[in-house]
Design a protein around this motif. Sequence first.
Motif, PDB file in Angstrom:
ATOM      1  N   VAL A   1       2.119 -41.524  70.060  1.00  0.00           N
ATOM      2  CA  VAL A   1       1.963 -40.080  69.878  1.00  0.00           C
ATOM      3  C   VAL A   1       0.861 -39.574  70.800  1.00  0.00           C
ATOM      4  CG1 VAL A   1       1.321 -38.224  68.287  1.00  0.00           C
ATOM      5  CG2 VAL A   1       2.705 -40.144  67.465  1.00  0.00           C
TER       6      VAL A   1
ATOM      7  N   HIS B   1       6.409 -39.227  70.455  1.00  0.00           N
ATOM      8  CA  HIS B   1       6.318 -37.778  70.225  1.00  0.00           C
ATOM      9  C   HIS B   1       5.114 -37.216  70.963  1.00  0.00           C
ATOM     10  CE1 HIS B   1       6.560 -34.349  66.985  1.00  0.00           C
ATOM     11  NE2 HIS B   1       7.028 -33.978  68.157  1.00  0.00           N
TER      12      HIS B   1
ATOM     13  N   ALA C   1      10.331 -37.191  72.406  1.00  0.00           N
ATOM     14  CA  ALA C   1      10.379 -35.806  71.939  1.00  0.00           C
ATOM     15  C   ALA C   1       9.135 -35.034  72.382  1.00  0.00           C
ATOM     16  CB  ALA C   1      10.495 -35.758  70.417  1.00  0.00           C
TER      17      ALA C   1
ATOM     18  N   ASN D   1       7.377 -31.309  71.558  1.00  0.00           N
ATOM     19  CA  ASN D   1       7.395 -30.101  70.752  1.00  0.00           C
ATOM     20  C   ASN D   1       6.054 -29.377  70.837  1.00  0.00           C
ATOM     21  OD1 ASN D   1      10.077 -30.139  69.344  1.00  0.00           O
ATOM     22  ND2 ASN D   1       9.321 -32.123  68.623  1.00  0.00           N
TER      23      ASN D   1
ATOM     24  N   ASN E   1       9.454 -35.301  65.221  1.00  0.00           N
ATOM     25  CA  ASN E   1      10.383 -35.673  66.284  1.00  0.00           C
ATOM     26  C   ASN E   1      11.737 -36.122  65.742  1.00  0.00           C
ATOM     27  OD1 ASN E   1       8.669 -37.863  65.360  1.00  0.00           O
ATOM     28  ND2 ASN E   1       9.699 -39.159  66.850  1.00  0.00           N
TER      29      ASN E   1
ATOM     30  N   ASN F   1      13.211 -31.285  68.977  1.00  0.00           N
ATOM     31  CA  ASN F   1      12.860 -31.662  70.347  1.00  0.00           C
ATOM     32  C   ASN F   1      12.995 -30.428  71.222  1.00  0.00           C
ATOM     33  OD1 ASN F   1      12.124 -33.272  72.546  1.00  0.00           O
ATOM     34  ND2 ASN F   1      14.257 -33.697  73.059  1.00  0.00           N
TER      35      ASN F   1
END
Length: 228
Positions: free
Chosen positions: A77, A125, A171, A173, A213, A217
């Motif tokens: 992450v 993520h 992903a 975001n 995630n 996405n």
Amino acid sequence: MKNKNIIITGTSRGIGLELALKFANEGHQVLAISRKTSKILIENPNVTCLPIDVSITEELQQVEKFVINSWQNTVDVVIHNAGSLVNKPFEQITPADFEQVYKVNVFAVAELTRICIPYLSKGSHVVTISSMGGVQGSSKFPGLAAYSSSKGAVITLSELLAEEYKEQQIAFNVLALGAVNTEMLQEAFPGYEAPLSAKEMAEYIWNFALTGNKFYNGKVLQVSSSTP
């Protein structure tokens, strides 16, 4: 849930500090990046503090060395939380002001992401902390031209990266935050009392970073109970 390797920028105070503590206290390994180092983070065995300026590209190279040497080439992450704010009437904002805000809020996000990409695997993520001021159609406030426009830039960047790396199932975001009681909020809106604390917002971001995630996405989530 297995323990993960988490990179967080802007961890000297506010949301970033609370986030680093939350992840570490839950057993995850945290690389906390900020110019100033918090004593409480140094004392946490699950936190490694890297005292660097994210606006300086050369200093960010230390992140890659750490990931290779200490985390066996694995990052789960990345949370881009560091932020720079200038609150001035537009006619008083200098090119140097704009450049510094963009170095921290945009260019550092792009460069740190680029550094981490080789070490992000399926299910990783990348979460960018933006602002409601960067969302198209939201309320805008005088004095924040550099800050809010930079926060709009990273929204588009994240959307593009989500598309570019969707085959690798990484992903990307964005959380566009509203008012949270932090020192930065006071810089933008002196005297305003926000309904949410940094710790409360950190709890939300912590959960989203670990689970969001699975559901999103390339999305921009507006996390705002109020704006000034």
